[in-house]
Design a protein around this motif. Sequence first.
Motif, PDB file in Angstrom:
ATOM      1  N   PRO A  65       3.260  18.218  -4.698  1.00 53.02           N
ATOM      2  CA  PRO A  65       2.649  19.515  -4.339  1.00 53.02           C
ATOM      3  C   PRO A  65       3.116  20.041  -2.983  1.00 53.02           C
ATOM      4  O   PRO A  65       3.291  21.251  -2.805  1.00 53.02           O
ATOM      5  N   GLY A  66       3.347  19.139  -2.016  1.00 57.76           N
ATOM      6  CA  GLY A  66       3.842  19.580  -0.721  1.00 57.76           C
ATOM      7  C   GLY A  66       5.238  20.170  -0.818  1.00 57.76           C
ATOM      8  O   GLY A  66       5.554  21.168  -0.154  1.00 57.76           O
ATOM      9  N   MET A 113       4.893  23.601  -2.353  1.00 58.83           N
ATOM     10  CA  MET A 113       4.412  24.539  -1.331  1.00 58.83           C
ATOM     11  C   MET A 113       5.550  24.971  -0.415  1.00 58.83           C
ATOM     12  O   MET A 113       5.692  26.162  -0.095  1.00 58.83           O
ATOM     13  N   ILE A 129      -2.607  19.184  -0.447  1.00 58.31           N
ATOM     14  CA  ILE A 129      -1.178  19.422  -0.653  1.00 58.31           C
ATOM     15  C   ILE A 129      -0.358  18.742   0.436  1.00 58.31           C
ATOM     16  O   ILE A 129       0.688  18.147   0.177  1.00 58.31           O
TER      17      ILE A 129
END
Length: 258
Positions: free
Chosen positions: A230-231, A234, A224
């Motif tokens: 995705p980061g 998150m 991630i």
Amino acid sequence: IIMSILIMPTIALRMALGFMLPALVLGYGFYAQWSAAKNLLLSLCVSVISMLSALALMFFIMDINPLAAQMDTLKESFDMSISLYETMGISAEELAERKAILDQSFKLLELIMPLVLVLSSLIVTILNFALGGMVLRRLGHKVNVLPPFNEWRFPQVFAYIMGFALVGLYWGFTRDIQMLTQVSLNFFFLCFIAGFIQGAALLRAITDKYHIPRVFYYMVVAFIFLSGLPGQVMSFTGIFDMVFDYRKRFNITAGKQL
């Protein structure tokens, strides 16, 4: 005094100014039994002030702008990278594309330089806190430590700062207000990092509840961290967790505010 003998007195003074006051605050925090979060926060604030004072000392005494010098060094490294790409026989179109990416990265780095200074001070403060606490515990002293990582929870103020930063970025870009854009960008990335850390803590709590191996958790977080979308997911999950506390709502584990 010893550093003045071994190296230049001006450099010794700068190093003493940059590290002495944060160490004193951190040591007093251990002595006064401050909470770990309070000790880290106050030591970080003093560390940033000390670092800025040391940089100002170099500017006024030695007539050197250390930030400008670092940016010049980065520019030289970017130019060397472009030259290396040329020797590798990369096409002109691809070379122009990579140069544009490097130029954008350099401009972004110039804008978030204040945040870079804060993060560098944070890293030094955390290392001092961890090593100092380790030594004191070995000597038999009681040292307050941070809660387990799966219980970390940042204050809700980061979520509100993120909202104001987004508004500031919109106003700054649309009305070409450079100062507002830079300030908002630094606060945005600060909250983004805090959100990512809290998102990782939330994921850690979930994996611990269902007894998922830690190796799998570390692999997922690394993936991630190195990915784009995705980061971001998150980070914003962590931002929302600051407000809604998913661990409490879904009975995962109790989050402890730092």
